[in-house]
Write an enzyme that holds these catalytic residues in place. Structure first.
Site, PDB file in Angstrom:
ATOM      1  N   ASP A 284       0.877  -1.065   0.149  1.00  0.00           N
ATOM      2  CA  ASP A 284      -0.054  -0.006   0.190  1.00  0.00           C
ATOM      3  C   ASP A 284       0.998   1.210  -0.125  1.00  0.00           C
ATOM      4  O   ASP A 284       1.830   1.397   0.652  1.00  0.00           O
ATOM      5  CB  ASP A 284      -0.709   0.065   1.093  1.00  0.00           C
ATOM      6  CG  ASP A 284      -2.177   0.799   0.765  1.00  0.00           C
ATOM      7  OD1 ASP A 284      -3.261   0.377   0.722  1.00  0.00           O
ATOM      8  OD2 ASP A 284      -2.221   2.085   0.808  1.00  0.00           O
TER       9      ASP A 284
ATOM     10  N   VAL B  46       1.952   1.367  -7.312  1.00  0.00           N
ATOM     11  CA  VAL B  46       1.765   0.663  -8.549  1.00  0.00           C
ATOM     12  C   VAL B  46       1.777   1.073  -9.709  1.00  0.00           C
ATOM     13  O   VAL B  46       1.931   0.893 -10.980  1.00  0.00           O
ATOM     14  CB  VAL B  46       0.282  -0.193  -8.327  1.00  0.00           C
ATOM     15  CG1 VAL B  46       0.394  -1.042  -7.092  1.00  0.00           C
ATOM     16  CG2 VAL B  46      -0.842   0.592  -8.299  1.00  0.00           C
TER      17      VAL B  46
ATOM     18  N   ASN C 228      -5.512  -4.616  -6.792  1.00  0.00           N
ATOM     19  CA  ASN C 228      -6.716  -3.943  -6.180  1.00  0.00           C
ATOM     20  C   ASN C 228      -6.625  -2.713  -5.801  1.00  0.00           C
ATOM     21  O   ASN C 228      -7.400  -1.966  -5.677  1.00  0.00           O
ATOM     22  CB  ASN C 228      -6.998  -4.856  -4.682  1.00  0.00           C
ATOM     23  CG  ASN C 228      -7.726  -4.026  -3.683  1.00  0.00           C
ATOM     24  OD1 ASN C 228      -8.970  -4.314  -3.953  1.00  0.00           O
ATOM     25  ND2 ASN C 228      -7.300  -3.635  -2.724  1.00  0.00           N
TER      26      ASN C 228
ATOM     27  N   TYR D 193     -12.392   6.686 -14.723  1.00  0.00           N
ATOM     28  CA  TYR D 193     -12.527   5.239 -13.736  1.00  0.00           C
ATOM     29  C   TYR D 193     -13.070   4.416 -14.509  1.00  0.00           C
ATOM     30  O   TYR D 193     -12.536   3.242 -14.636  1.00  0.00           O
ATOM     31  CB  TYR D 193     -13.155   5.913 -12.559  1.00  0.00           C
ATOM     32  CG  TYR D 193     -13.463   4.580 -11.445  1.00  0.00           C
ATOM     33  CD1 TYR D 193     -12.301   4.167 -10.681  1.00  0.00           C
ATOM     34  CD2 TYR D 193     -14.631   3.956 -11.122  1.00  0.00           C
ATOM     35  CE1 TYR D 193     -12.374   3.220  -9.982  1.00  0.00           C
ATOM     36  CE2 TYR D 193     -14.774   2.842 -10.411  1.00  0.00           C
ATOM     37  CZ  TYR D 193     -13.582   2.726  -9.796  1.00  0.00           C
ATOM     38  OH  TYR D 193     -13.701   1.609  -8.629  1.00  0.00           O
TER      39      TYR D 193
ATOM     40  N   LYS E  19     -11.313   0.806 -15.631  1.00  0.00           N
ATOM     41  CA  LYS E  19     -11.901  -0.284 -15.221  1.00  0.00           C
ATOM     42  C   LYS E  19     -12.287  -1.291 -16.456  1.00  0.00           C
ATOM     43  O   LYS E  19     -12.203  -2.448 -16.354  1.00  0.00           O
ATOM     44  CB  LYS E  19     -13.077  -0.206 -14.446  1.00  0.00           C
ATOM     45  CG  LYS E  19     -12.740   0.459 -12.853  1.00  0.00           C
ATOM     46  CD  LYS E  19     -11.691  -0.297 -12.331  1.00  0.00           C
ATOM     47  CE  LYS E  19     -11.655  -0.091 -10.628  1.00  0.00           C
ATOM     48  NZ  LYS E  19     -10.477  -0.892 -10.089  1.00  0.00           N
TER      49      LYS E  19
ATOM     50  N   ALA F  48     -18.938  -2.671  -1.979  1.00  0.00           N
ATOM     51  CA  ALA F  48     -18.626  -2.692  -0.548  1.00  0.00           C
ATOM     52  C   ALA F  48     -18.285  -1.308   0.067  1.00  0.00           C
ATOM     53  O   ALA F  48     -18.059  -0.305  -0.778  1.00  0.00           O
ATOM     54  CB  ALA F  48     -17.349  -3.513  -0.282  1.00  0.00           C
TER      55      ALA F  48
ATOM     56  N   ARG G 130     -13.332   3.189   2.049  1.00  0.00           N
ATOM     57  CA  ARG G 130     -12.977   4.825   1.802  1.00  0.00           C
ATOM     58  C   ARG G 130     -13.552   5.278   0.792  1.00  0.00           C
ATOM     59  O   ARG G 130     -14.174   6.435   0.498  1.00  0.00           O
ATOM     60  CB  ARG G 130     -11.444   4.782   2.103  1.00  0.00           C
ATOM     61  CG  ARG G 130     -11.055   6.180   2.229  1.00  0.00           C
ATOM     62  CD  ARG G 130      -9.562   6.244   2.313  1.00  0.00           C
ATOM     63  NE  ARG G 130      -8.741   5.630   1.153  1.00  0.00           N
ATOM     64  CZ  ARG G 130      -7.581   6.206   1.082  1.00  0.00           C
ATOM     65  NH1 ARG G 130      -6.944   6.730   1.789  1.00  0.00           N
ATOM     66  NH2 ARG G 130      -6.767   5.506   0.015  1.00  0.00           N
TER      67      ARG G 130
HETATM   68  P1  NAI Z   1      -9.834   1.830  -0.541  1.00  0.00           P
HETATM   69  O1  NAI Z   1      -9.759   3.237  -0.863  1.00  0.00           O
HETATM   70  O2  NAI Z   1     -10.359   1.487   0.792  1.00  0.00           O
HETATM   71  O3  NAI Z   1      -8.305   1.102  -0.937  1.00  0.00           O
HETATM   72  C1  NAI Z   1      -7.889   1.057  -2.015  1.00  0.00           C
HETATM   73  C2  NAI Z   1      -6.242   1.105  -1.350  1.00  0.00           C
HETATM   74  O4  NAI Z   1      -5.254   1.407  -2.390  1.00  0.00           O
HETATM   75  C3  NAI Z   1      -6.054   2.260  -0.413  1.00  0.00           C
HETATM   76  O5  NAI Z   1      -5.583   1.556   0.791  1.00  0.00           O
HETATM   77  C4  NAI Z   1      -5.011   3.161  -1.116  1.00  0.00           C
HETATM   78  O6  NAI Z   1      -3.919   3.712   0.051  1.00  0.00           O
HETATM   79  C5  NAI Z   1      -4.329   2.278  -2.036  1.00  0.00           C
HETATM   80  N1  NAI Z   1      -3.544   2.855  -3.087  1.00  0.00           N
HETATM   81  C6  NAI Z   1      -4.163   3.961  -3.866  1.00  0.00           C
HETATM   82  N2  NAI Z   1      -3.055   3.926  -4.605  1.00  0.00           N
HETATM   83  C7  NAI Z   1      -2.154   3.246  -4.521  1.00  0.00           C
HETATM   84  C8  NAI Z   1      -0.978   3.130  -5.317  1.00  0.00           C
HETATM   85  N3  NAI Z   1      -0.664   3.919  -6.448  1.00  0.00           N
HETATM   86  N4  NAI Z   1      -0.202   2.180  -5.186  1.00  0.00           N
HETATM   87  C9  NAI Z   1      -0.441   1.218  -4.090  1.00  0.00           C
HETATM   88  N5  NAI Z   1      -1.654   1.393  -3.314  1.00  0.00           N
HETATM   89  C10 NAI Z   1      -2.487   2.443  -3.552  1.00  0.00           C
HETATM   90  O7  NAI Z   1     -10.964   1.363  -1.649  1.00  0.00           O
HETATM   91  P2  NAI Z   1     -11.360  -0.198  -1.965  1.00  0.00           P
HETATM   92  O8  NAI Z   1     -13.130   0.015  -1.982  1.00  0.00           O
HETATM   93  O9  NAI Z   1     -11.062  -1.076  -0.953  1.00  0.00           O
HETATM   94  O10 NAI Z   1     -11.048  -0.313  -3.327  1.00  0.00           O
HETATM   95  C11 NAI Z   1     -10.340  -1.622  -3.674  1.00  0.00           C
HETATM   96  C12 NAI Z   1     -10.425  -1.638  -5.378  1.00  0.00           C
HETATM   97  O11 NAI Z   1     -11.843  -2.064  -5.565  1.00  0.00           O
HETATM   98  C13 NAI Z   1     -10.338  -0.351  -6.073  1.00  0.00           C
HETATM   99  O12 NAI Z   1      -9.506  -0.906  -7.084  1.00  0.00           O
HETATM  100  C14 NAI Z   1     -11.527   0.029  -6.405  1.00  0.00           C
HETATM  101  O13 NAI Z   1     -11.782   0.799  -7.781  1.00  0.00           O
HETATM  102  C15 NAI Z   1     -12.321  -1.354  -6.603  1.00  0.00           C
HETATM  103  N6  NAI Z   1     -13.768  -1.111  -6.551  1.00  0.00           N
HETATM  104  C16 NAI Z   1     -14.373  -0.936  -5.209  1.00  0.00           C
HETATM  105  C17 NAI Z   1     -15.750  -0.609  -5.054  1.00  0.00           C
HETATM  106  C18 NAI Z   1     -16.420  -0.446  -3.645  1.00  0.00           C
HETATM  107  O14 NAI Z   1     -17.698  -0.583  -3.710  1.00  0.00           O
HETATM  108  N7  NAI Z   1     -15.574  -0.218  -2.790  1.00  0.00           N
HETATM  109  C19 NAI Z   1     -16.694  -0.902  -6.275  1.00  0.00           C
HETATM  110  C20 NAI Z   1     -15.952  -1.053  -7.496  1.00  0.00           C
HETATM  111  C21 NAI Z   1     -14.521  -1.296  -7.488  1.00  0.00           C
END
Ligand code: NAI
Length: 933
Positions: free
Chosen positions: A537, A574, A600, A665, A669, A697, A700
């Site tokens: 992360d 990443v 992710n 986005y 995606k 889900a 944040r």
């Molecule tokens: P989140 O914001 O809680 O987690 C994303 C994590 O990625 C964060 O901890 C952030 O610090 C990290 N991150 C951001 N840029 C980064 C980088 N350049 N290198 C390494 N780490 C990095 O969000 P969430 O919801 O857990 O998202 C996870 C994945 O699921 C994402 O790809 C998001 O687009 C996808 N997603 C989530 C949805 C939801 O309902 N939560 C819906 C559809 C997709």
């Protein structure tokens, strides 16, 4: 206040699909098809009016003190005994007090309401405090008669009293006429019926309104002071015209349950009343009327107490899917009613005489299922005996009565016996173990061998035990019935238990963006199942801005280690190619391998497209799409070398379907899906499987988008199961997208419609031709996926045999796509789709005056769902499922094409079962009138 204290209902578990009657014997009386909607209830072979009355009464008495019942009235026209008080059998089975009045009310379909009127009068006079009225009927009808279609079996019970009243009795009015629309002579099995038109015109539509209007006049009220009216009448049109005659709007009329179970004779006014009470609100006023050589009408007002009535099965519970079994075996229906004679073998000749002396002495034990309980040690036993069965007690003469009928029980052992005489072989019997002690060797009923297993919960049911045909005696006893749905639940359990745990011992997993949200949960759960995890992360803000932070990744590693797992933190972004390299390098350096990669990490920079700046576009694509590429590139190489790997991509509904303000986005995606589509092919020979999750889900990213109510329902923990499955060796699929959220999982896919080829391959088609054929180009009916681009191209370039264009006479067109599988059964090279597309042109507007109907067609094979809406002399045909079709026609594609080509007559299709019709059968017949195919 006097009135209804409680209610209960019983509709037997078995239902016969009415169309199976038509299919089996409709050739003899085709007109019965007019009332063949839905299903009718029917008794199992071991049920009759007495057993159903007991079942309804038990439901009614649940949660009440049955010792308070002062009288029991049983109403039925199908009582098993002409001279032995049937109500007495019911009272004994219920273990009511012995100093009560029991009486049979019979010989008329209004016996149920007459018993209620008599009960109310007894209570009003102060003579009785509580009277239990139970009404039940199991009427026989000749095969291929309308009555066989209309009738159903069932029972209801109403407890009337002067305390805790849920519906106050305000008054009753009766009229009595020797009006003989039908009768059943003594010793006759079937009703003799007079001309229906006369029964409808001189009977139902005159006598029922007379009683109800008489009641309103007597109470000096109008229909405005009535919320629900119950009056059985199986003639559909007359049911509606009675409403007019009493001034009731259709919303006040309680459904006669024709489609759900049929008319249950003397029980039906009470069955419908129970149905009305099940939905009733405090303050609502209900009239219930029973018709039969006159008519009774009673008026009730629902009180606040209705809310306090404990839950019961009722008619609603019996009509629910779980409480029923619908069959289409018409012969089984006839056999269970003893309407056909079959060979039973000499074993069936064994003597079955009942000793009345024993029945009298043991009446509580046999009819009431009363055993004993030791007053010293409390051990229950069946039968009751002088000596306690508990070896540590052995007390003599210390047994008190103990009722087993309502004690929860389980199956201890069972067998299915094909040699024993049975109407429904195999005969199933075995040991039943009661909770708290006591066992009984019992027959099982309302089940097949597949429905039962040791340990399954059962309930006891009062049933016919043996019929002594020689002497005309029916013997009763208690049988065990598996609880509805229990077998299904139990069956799922062992499967769950047999499923091996998905473990990741020895594997190394990389989860990007695992410092929070979804990634954190994936990392924790992988570690808990044995994987060593690289927790990556970058630790920035939600939009990717701000300084990198080690905190999120470190915190998750700490959690994993504290739980006994193995993990390593990594803080690279990443978004940079060398960041991806370093992440994979960290895994290889520390653990020597990479088996799993979950791409992710993610950020959001939402803006409507007009306001989106290039840096917002770049930043989002850099993390999501480039990020996935940057980490996958070195990970794929390491996996290829090892000869196996699992990669999980993360897409989003925004990409798959679009979302306002998320063009950057969405593009990223969907780019990820493209990456997966090709990696699945390139990874195939190295056993690298690549799949994609589309999560929903609360994290944040979504915390300010999703309503707070969803916080618990949409926890990341609900996404992890499918992601872990994708990571496991158990997953043999590659290239799949799965939507996941709140425990829901479904597959999403890219599909192509069958389409068509225009022109002759030499000349390019014109835009007008596109316009003209748009419906077929646009249609996804019969759409499918392609495993790769090659197959998609081949389908386009090598279309199947040409199909003449049915829309334009002068241009030859050909159907394309998977047309080789299309059905051309009608000899015109037609497809189902073409028939529907042509359908508006075949519409006979001049025949459609006053017609308002929606035909739903569900054509299996290469057919699909189509519907035609006919209204105001116009017709609209669309692909898909209409929310409120008038009638639904189901056919196989080949049969449909034969039918529309005139090679299969509609009636023949129908009686042979090739055409199945649901909903309004009469209206379905309009199809051939309104369309000239
Ligand atoms: P989140 O914001 O809680 O987690 C994303 C994590 O990625 C964060 O901890 C952030 O610090 C990290 N991150 C951001 N840029 C980064 C980088 N350049 N290198 C390494 N780490 C990095 O969000 P969430 O919801 O857990 O998202 C996870 C994945 O699921 C994402 O790809 C998001 O687009 C996808 N997603 C989530 C949805 C939801 O309902 N939560 C819906 C559809 C997709």
């Amino acid at each position: 206040m006097i009135g209804i204290v409680s209610y209960g209902g019983y509709i037997p578990r078995l239902r016969l699909d009415r169309m199976s009657i038509v299919q089996n014997i409709g050739w003899l009386a085709p007109a019965i098809v007019m009332v063949a909607q839905g299903e009718r209830s029917f008794c199992n072979w071991d049920e009759d009016s007495v057993t159903m009355a007991v079942a309804a009464a038990r439901d009614c008495l649940s949660g009440t003190d049955k010792k308070k019942v002062d009288a029991l009235y049983l109403a039925s026209t199908t009582l098993p005994f002409a001279d032995r008080l049937n109500a007495g059998i019911v009272a004994t089975a219920l273990n009511l007090r012995e100093d009560i009045l029991t009486a049979d009310f019979t010989s008329s379909l209004k016996a149920g309401t007459s018993a209620m009127v008599a009960a109310m009068e007894a209570i009003k006079s102060g003579e009785k405090k509580q009277v239990l009225v139970t009404a039940s009927d199991r009427r026989e009808a000749k095969a291929a008669s309308f009555y066989e279609m209309w009738f159903g079996d069932g029972a209801a019970a109403i407890l009337l009293g002067d305390e805790d009243v849920i519906a106050e009795f305000r008054g009753a009015h009766s009229v009595s006429y020797d009006f003989v629309d039908h009768y059943r002579g003594t010793h006759e099995r079937f009703d003799y019926t007079w001309e229906e038109r006369w029964a409808r015109d001189a009977g139902y539509t005159k006598i029922i309104p007379e009683a109800i209007n008489g009641l309103l006049a007597k109470l000096a009220i109008s229909m405005n002071e009535v919320d629900k009216v119950v009056y059985p009448c199986f003639f559909k049109r007359e049911h509606a015209s009675i409403a007019k005659a009493i001034g009731a709007t259709p919303d006040k009329v309680v459904d006669n349950l024709h489609e759900a179970c049929g008319e249950t004779g003397a029980a039906h006014p009470l069955v419908m009343l129970v149905r009305a009470l099940e939905e009733a609100q405090a303050g609502q006023r209900i009239i219930v009327a029973g018709f039969g050589q006159g008519c009774d009408a009673l008026y009730f007002r629902v009180t606040e107490n209705i809310r306090r009535l404990p839950p019961r099965i009722g008619i609603k519970g019996c009509l629910a899917d779980e409480g029923k079994k619908t069959i289409d075996n018409y012969l089984k229906f006839l056999k269970s009613r003893d309407l056909i004679e079959t060979e039973t073998g000499i074993r069936a000749e064994a003597p079955s005489q009942t000793a009345m002396t024993v029945l009298w002495r043991k009446r509580k034990m046999i009819l009431g299922l009363v055993g004993g309980r030791c007053k010293k040690c409390g051990t229950p036993q069946y039968p009751k005996m002088d000596i306690c069965v508990n070896p540590a007690c052995g007390a003599v003469g210390e047994q008190e009565d103990y009722e087993f009928a309502d004690v929860p029980a389980k199956i201890k052992s069972f067998t299915g016996d094909m040699l024993a005489v049975s109407v429904d072989p195999p005969a199933i019997y075995g040991m039943v173990q009661f909770e708290g002690g006591g066992r009984l060797m019992a027959d099982f009923t309302d089940c097949g061998l597949d429905d039962i297993r040791v340990g399954l919960p059962v309930k006891m049911s009062f049933r016919k035990h043996a019929t002594d045909k020689e002497r005309g005696f029916t013997g009763y006893f208690w049988k065990a019935v598996p609880l509805a749905g229990a077998a299904k639940e139990e069956k799922q359990e062992p499967e769950k238990a047999a499923m091996p745990e998905l473990r990741f011992d020895g594997k190394v997993a990389i989860v990007t963006g695992a410092g929070g949200g979804l990634g954190r949960v994936y990392a924790l759960e992988l570690a808990q199942r044995g994987a060593r995890v690289v927790v990556n992360d970058f630790g920035g803000a939600r939009d990717g801005s701000g300084e990198s932070s080690t905190r999120p990744a470190d915190a998750v590693v700490e959690e994993i280690v504290a739980a006994g797992g193995t993990a390593l933190a990594n803080y690279d972004s990443v978004a940079a190619p060398d960041g991806g390299e370093r992440i994979v390098q960290a895994a290889l350096a520390q653990y020597g391998r990479v088996d799993i990669l979950i791409n992710n990490a993610g950020i959001l920079r939402d803006k409507s497209f007009a306001n989106l700046t290039p840096d917002m576009w770049q930043a989002v694509l850099a993390v999501h799409l480039q990020g996935a590429y940057n980490v996958t590139r070195p990970a794929f190489a390491a996996m290829k070398e090892r000869g196996s790997g699992r990669i999980v991509m993360t897409t989003s509904a925004a990409g798959l379907f679009g979302n306002f303000g998320q063009s950057n986005y969405s593009a990223a995606k969907m780019g990820i899906v493209g990456l997966m589509n090709t990696l699945k092919l390139e990874g195939e020979k190295y056993n690298i499987k690549v799949n994609t999750v589309a999560p929903l889900a609360t994290t944040r990213l979504t915390q300010d988008v999703l309503p707070p109510d969803f916080l618990d329902k949409l926890k990341p923990e609900f996404i992890a199961p499918v992601v872990l499955y994708f990571c496991s060796e158990a997953c043999a699929d590659s290239g799949l997208i799965v939507n996941a959220g709140g425990g829901f999982f479904s597959r999403a896919a890219m599909v192509s419609g069958p389409g068509l080829t225009l022109g002759d391959g030499q000349r390019a088609p014109t835009p007008e031709e596109i316009h003209q054929n748009w419906a077929r180009i646009d249609s996804l009916q019969g759409a499918h996926e392609f495993p790769n681009a090659n197959d998609a191209l081949m389908a386009m370039l090598a279309p199947p045999s040409p199909i003449p264009n049915t829309q334009s006479a002068d241009k030859e067109t050909r159907a394309s796509g998977q047309g080789d599988k299309e059905t051309h059964a009608n000899g015109q090279g037609d497809s189902v789709q073409a028939v529907f597309e042509r359908m508006p042109g075949t519409f006979q507007a001049d025949k459609a005056a006053g017609v308002d109907v929606v035909f739903q067609f569900r054509i299996s094979g290469r057919g699909g769902d189509w519907y035609a809406v006919v209204k105001d002399k116009t017709c609209k045909v669309e692909a898909g499922v209409h929310p409120k079709p008038t009638t639904t026609l189901k056919m196989a594609d080949e049969d449909f094409l034969k039918l529309t080509a005139g090679q299969l007559p509609a009636m023949q299709a129908y009686t042979s079962g090739k055409l199945k019709i649901e909903g309004d059968l009469m209206k379905s017949q309009l199809v051939t009138k309104l369309f000239k195919f």
